[in-house]
Structure formats: structure tokens, C-alpha cells
Motif scaffolding. Structure first.
Motif, PDB file in Angstrom:
ATOM      1  N   MET A   1      11.565 -42.041 -26.272  1.00 50.20           N
ATOM      2  CA  MET A   1      11.083 -43.423 -26.262  1.00 50.20           C
ATOM      3  C   MET A   1       9.557 -43.436 -26.376  1.00 50.20           C
ATOM      4  O   MET A   1       8.878 -42.621 -25.757  1.00 50.20           O
ATOM      5  N   ASP A   2       9.047 -44.383 -27.166  1.00 50.79           N
ATOM      6  CA  ASP A   2       7.606 -44.523 -27.333  1.00 50.79           C
ATOM      7  C   ASP A   2       7.070 -45.389 -26.194  1.00 50.79           C
ATOM      8  O   ASP A   2       6.967 -46.613 -26.301  1.00 50.79           O
ATOM      9  N   TRP A   3       6.699 -44.726 -25.095  1.00 49.86           N
ATOM     10  CA  TRP A   3       6.287 -45.474 -23.901  1.00 49.86           C
ATOM     11  C   TRP A   3       4.975 -46.209 -24.117  1.00 49.86           C
ATOM     12  O   TRP A   3       4.730 -47.248 -23.494  1.00 49.86           O
ATOM     13  N   SER A   4       4.128 -45.718 -24.999  1.00 45.69           N
ATOM     14  CA  SER A   4       2.881 -46.418 -25.272  1.00 45.69           C
ATOM     15  C   SER A   4       3.152 -47.778 -25.910  1.00 45.69           C
ATOM     16  O   SER A   4       2.587 -48.805 -25.502  1.00 45.69           O
ATOM     17  N   ALA A   5       4.045 -47.804 -26.893  1.00 45.38           N
ATOM     18  CA  ALA A   5       4.394 -49.066 -27.546  1.00 45.38           C
ATOM     19  C   ALA A   5       5.082 -50.013 -26.572  1.00 45.38           C
ATOM     20  O   ALA A   5       4.795 -51.226 -26.553  1.00 45.38           O
ATOM     21  N   VAL A   6       5.991 -49.477 -25.760  1.00 44.59           N
ATOM     22  CA  VAL A   6       6.670 -50.304 -24.760  1.00 44.59           C
ATOM     23  C   VAL A   6       5.656 -50.927 -23.813  1.00 44.59           C
ATOM     24  O   VAL A   6       5.709 -52.128 -23.506  1.00 44.59           O
ATOM     25  N   ALA A   7       4.725 -50.121 -23.331  1.00 43.74           N
ATOM     26  CA  ALA A   7       3.752 -50.598 -22.351  1.00 43.74           C
ATOM     27  C   ALA A   7       2.863 -51.688 -22.923  1.00 43.74           C
ATOM     28  O   ALA A   7       2.612 -52.716 -22.276  1.00 43.74           O
ATOM     29  N   HIS A   8       2.361 -51.488 -24.132  1.00 40.97           N
ATOM     30  CA  HIS A   8       1.469 -52.490 -24.720  1.00 40.97           C
ATOM     31  C   HIS A   8       2.196 -53.815 -24.949  1.00 40.97           C
ATOM     32  O   HIS A   8       1.641 -54.892 -24.684  1.00 40.97           O
ATOM     33  N   ALA A   9       3.438 -53.755 -25.424  1.00 47.49           N
ATOM     34  CA  ALA A   9       4.206 -54.988 -25.622  1.00 47.49           C
ATOM     35  C   ALA A   9       4.486 -55.676 -24.295  1.00 47.49           C
ATOM     36  O   ALA A   9       4.405 -56.907 -24.178  1.00 47.49           O
ATOM     37  N   TRP A  10       4.819 -54.892 -23.282  1.00 51.61           N
ATOM     38  CA  TRP A  10       5.099 -55.441 -21.945  1.00 51.61           C
ATOM     39  C   TRP A  10       3.856 -56.128 -21.384  1.00 51.61           C
ATOM     40  O   TRP A  10       3.933 -57.245 -20.859  1.00 51.61           O
ATOM     41  N   ILE A  11       2.721 -55.469 -21.475  1.00 51.64           N
ATOM     42  CA  ILE A  11       1.474 -56.036 -20.948  1.00 51.64           C
ATOM     43  C   ILE A  11       1.132 -57.338 -21.658  1.00 51.64           C
ATOM     44  O   ILE A  11       0.640 -58.294 -21.031  1.00 51.64           O
ATOM     45  N   ASP A  12       1.404 -57.416 -22.952  1.00 55.79           N
ATOM     46  CA  ASP A  12       1.158 -58.650 -23.698  1.00 55.79           C
ATOM     47  C   ASP A  12       1.983 -59.816 -23.166  1.00 55.79           C
ATOM     48  O   ASP A  12       1.612 -60.989 -23.357  1.00 55.79           O
ATOM     49  N   HIS A  13       3.125 -59.518 -22.515  1.00 59.65           N
ATOM     50  CA  HIS A  13       4.018 -60.549 -21.985  1.00 59.65           C
ATOM     51  C   HIS A  13       4.175 -60.408 -20.467  1.00 59.65           C
ATOM     52  O   HIS A  13       5.212 -60.765 -19.905  1.00 59.65           O
ATOM     53  N   GLU A  14       3.145 -59.924 -19.852  1.00 60.31           N
ATOM     54  CA  GLU A  14       3.182 -59.615 -18.423  1.00 60.31           C
ATOM     55  C   GLU A  14       3.562 -60.812 -17.555  1.00 60.31           C
ATOM     56  O   GLU A  14       4.403 -60.703 -16.654  1.00 60.31           O
ATOM     57  N   ALA A  15       2.960 -61.962 -17.788  1.00 63.93           N
ATOM     58  CA  ALA A  15       3.175 -63.122 -16.916  1.00 63.93           C
ATOM     59  C   ALA A  15       4.627 -63.592 -16.906  1.00 63.93           C
ATOM     60  O   ALA A  15       5.219 -63.758 -15.822  1.00 63.93           O
ATOM     61  N   PRO A  16       5.263 -63.833 -18.074  1.00 63.21           N
ATOM     62  CA  PRO A  16       6.659 -64.284 -18.016  1.00 63.21           C
ATOM     63  C   PRO A  16       7.614 -63.223 -17.481  1.00 63.21           C
ATOM     64  O   PRO A  16       8.583 -63.553 -16.789  1.00 63.21           O
ATOM     65  N   VAL A  64      -0.894 -46.831  -1.706  1.00 60.70           N
ATOM     66  CA  VAL A  64       0.186 -46.947  -2.688  1.00 60.70           C
ATOM     67  C   VAL A  64      -0.187 -46.132  -3.913  1.00 60.70           C
ATOM     68  O   VAL A  64      -1.246 -46.357  -4.517  1.00 60.70           O
ATOM     69  N   ILE A  65       0.662 -45.192  -4.271  1.00 63.78           N
ATOM     70  CA  ILE A  65       0.509 -44.445  -5.518  1.00 63.78           C
ATOM     71  C   ILE A  65       1.294 -45.205  -6.587  1.00 63.78           C
ATOM     72  O   ILE A  65       2.516 -45.330  -6.503  1.00 63.78           O
ATOM     73  N   ALA A  66       0.587 -45.756  -7.565  1.00 65.82           N
ATOM     74  CA  ALA A  66       1.222 -46.468  -8.679  1.00 65.82           C
ATOM     75  C   ALA A  66       1.434 -45.469  -9.803  1.00 65.82           C
ATOM     76  O   ALA A  66       0.502 -45.108 -10.518  1.00 65.82           O
ATOM     77  N   PHE A  67       2.666 -45.025  -9.978  1.00 71.65           N
ATOM     78  CA  PHE A  67       2.988 -43.877 -10.829  1.00 71.65           C
ATOM     79  C   PHE A  67       3.768 -44.334 -12.053  1.00 71.65           C
ATOM     80  O   PHE A  67       4.775 -45.045 -11.933  1.00 71.65           O
ATOM     81  N   ASP A  68       3.309 -43.928 -13.242  1.00 74.69           N
ATOM     82  CA  ASP A  68       4.036 -44.279 -14.462  1.00 74.69           C
ATOM     83  C   ASP A  68       3.780 -43.228 -15.535  1.00 74.69           C
ATOM     84  O   ASP A  68       2.741 -42.570 -15.537  1.00 74.69           O
ATOM     85  N   ILE A  69       4.723 -43.127 -16.459  1.00 73.21           N
ATOM     86  CA  ILE A  69       4.593 -42.158 -17.549  1.00 73.21           C
ATOM     87  C   ILE A  69       3.661 -42.662 -18.649  1.00 73.21           C
ATOM     88  O   ILE A  69       3.118 -41.866 -19.412  1.00 73.21           O
ATOM     89  N   ALA A  70       3.461 -43.992 -18.727  1.00 77.37           N
ATOM     90  CA  ALA A  70       2.684 -44.580 -19.824  1.00 77.37           C
ATOM     91  C   ALA A  70       1.218 -44.751 -19.430  1.00 77.37           C
ATOM     92  O   ALA A  70       0.912 -45.427 -18.446  1.00 77.37           O
ATOM     93  N   ASP A  71       0.335 -44.168 -20.212  1.00 77.63           N
ATOM     94  CA  ASP A  71      -1.101 -44.303 -19.952  1.00 77.63           C
ATOM     95  C   ASP A  71      -1.535 -45.769 -19.910  1.00 77.63           C
ATOM     96  O   ASP A  71      -2.380 -46.151 -19.096  1.00 77.63           O
ATOM     97  N   ALA A  72      -0.973 -46.600 -20.794  1.00 77.30           N
ATOM     98  CA  ALA A  72      -1.384 -48.006 -20.852  1.00 77.30           C
ATOM     99  C   ALA A  72      -1.033 -48.741 -19.574  1.00 77.30           C
ATOM    100  O   ALA A  72      -1.802 -49.604 -19.111  1.00 77.30           O
TER     101      ALA A  72
END
Length: 273
Positions: A1-16, A64-72
Motif C-alpha cells: 500500500m502507498d501509505w504516503s498517498a493515503v496519508a496526503h489524501a486523508w489529511i486533505d479531508h481531515e475535518a470530515p 503519548v507516542i503518536a506512531f505511524d508508518i506514514a511520514d506525512a
């Protein structure tokens, strides 16, 4: 999975997305029962909503350690938590990260555990992050038959792309932990005790009308890749239009006077180490 692409799209729609997940996040925190001064690992932290809420509960005496695989995602948490010094964003793969020196009181995760290629390796490793007696609380989706959030786009895809094979729900992805018996056995086999699971029904209420939800899901999901792979040559545009139309109609069925309330069923898993 392209986690970078997932993360950027998610952040763009973070509020909803965060509004939709908010009641589930609150229920997770209630079950995790975090206390002042505790050290917590937020696994698959995404853009940071759960980590920020957990930091309020443990206070500056905790962490709190906020841990994720995606740099974004990690960068987004750093941005949101710039005034919260007891949040530590960390990038890594939970299957291989060396957790032995972490020694947390609690591990929490909001839809961040269903994507491991090898869940047994991942959970055995995650267990190393906990003190003796430490606890884990995470939430996953029940099956698609209980979650129109996923079945609506799934039907729209199937109608528009009849040649596309049906997805295997047991593979890494949103539905991978819908089998309660499988997950509770996994936790027991990887060193956890007092394993329990509870399914609850709720609603997702994102910002916007059905068309807005459709636009968001088209942005964060793998729809364009499916269309490019399975649509007939020259019919890609019409396939995307058909998918969007089907999704908007599907989500529109849950529209009320004020907002769209999409029924959902989730599973809370808890255990101790």
C-alpha cells in the motif's frame, strides 16, 4: 500500500473524517480509561486526533507516542502538537520497530491495526511496548454488511466494473479484523491475557451532504486504480461517473434534515499484557 498517498489524501479531508470518527474515538478513550501520568502508545495515529485527545487525559505528567508508518501523518501530528510537548511523533513499522525500551501503560488504536501483512508478528512485537500488566484497547470495523460507509462504494464499484473480482475481506484492509474469533485468538497467541471483544452499533456523521461524502471517499479510496485496471478501454470516464452517481445515491439514503447519518458497527478489542 502507498501509505504516503493515503496519508496526503486523508489529511486533505481531515475535518470530515475526524467528525465521522468522533463518537467512536470517544468510546475508545472511555474504554481505555487513561489516567494522569500514564505513558501511552497511539498505534497508527493518522493525523493525530486520538493522540491529542489522549494527551489531554494523561496530562503533562504523562506522554503519548503518536506512531505511524506514514511520514506525512507523523509530520501532520508534529504540526498539530507543536504546543503539546508530551506528544512524541514517531515514524516506523509496528511489525519491526524495536519497542522493548518503550514500556507503556497502554496501547490504543483507532482503526490502525487492520493493515499488517503479518498480524501475528505485529501483535507479538506490539506487546513488547507494554509494561507487565499494561493494557491494549483498539477498535476495528465489523463486516461490510453492517457498514454502508464501505458497502455503498463497494456496490457502486461492482455495478460499474462487473469484471472486477470481489475483494477478499480477510486480507489487510478495513475489514480484516471483522472476525472476532480470529482476532481474540490472535491476541491470545501473541501473549495477551484477559482478551475481550464487544461489537456496538453507532452512526458516522461526517461534514457535508451525500455528494460531499462521495467526493471525499473517491479521494481517499482506491477507485481510480480500480477503474484504470478493470474498466474497458475508453470507458474510464463513464465508469467513474457511474461510481460517483451510485455512491451519492447510496449515501443519500441516510440523509436527514441536518446531516447524513451513516449506520456503522465497530468492534472494540481489549486485553492486558
Amino acid at each position: 500500500m502507498d501509505w504516503s498517498a493515503v496519508a496526503h489524501a486523508w489529511i486533505d479531508h481531515e475535518a470530515p473524517i475526524e467528525r465521522a470518527h468522533s463518537p467512536i474515538k470517544n468510546e475508545l478513550l472511555k474504554r481505555a480509561a487513561l489516567r494522569s501520568g500514564e505513558k501511552v502508545l497511539d498505534l497508527g495515529c493518522g493525523s493525530g486526533a486520538l493522540a491529542l485527545a489522549a494527551a489531554e487525559r494523561v496530562g503533562p505528567q504523562g506522554s503519548v507516542i503518536a506512531f505511524d508508518i506514514a511520514d506525512a501523518f507523523v509530520a501532520r501530528v508534529e504540526e498539530r502538537a507543536k504546543d503539546v510537548p508530551h506528544i512524541l511523533p514517531v515514524q516506523g513499522d509496528a511489525q519491526t520497530f524495536i519497542f522493548s525500551d518503550v514500556k507503556c501503560d497502554a496501547v490504543i488504536s483507532l482503526f490502525g491495526t487492520m493493515f499488517f501483512p503479518d498480524p501475528q508478528v505485529a501483535f507479538a512485537n506490539i506487546g513488547n511496548s507494554l509494561k507487565d500488566g499494561g493494557r491494549i484497547t483498539f477498535v476495528t470495523w465489523a463486516g461490510p454488511q453492517h457498514n454502508p460507509w464501505f458497502s455503498v462504494p463497494g456496490k457502486a464499484l461492482a455495478d460499474a466494473l462487473p469484471e472486477m473480482p470481489k475483494p477478499d475481506p480477510s486480507t489487510p484492509g478495513p475489514m480484516a479484523f471483522a472476525n472476532v474469533e480470529m482476532v481474540t485468538d490472535l491476541l491470545s497467541r501473541t501473549g495477551f491475557a484477559d482478551v475481550a471483544a464487544e461489537e456496538i452499533d453507532t452512526h458516522l456523521t461526517p461534514i457535508g451532504a451525500a455528494a460531499d461524502i462521495t467526493a471525499m471517499m473517491l479521494a481517499i479510496g482506491p477507485f481510480r486504480g480500480a477503474v484504470s485496471q478493470f474498466a474497458k478501454p475508453g470507458e474510464e470516464r463513464s465508469a467513474m461517473d457511474s461510481i460517483a452517481k451510485g455512491m451519492t445515491a447510496g449515501y443519500g439514503a441516510f440523509a436527514g434534515e441536518q446531516d447524513v447519518r451513516v449506520p456503522a458497527r465497530v468492534i472494540f478489542y481489549t486485553a492486558t499484557r
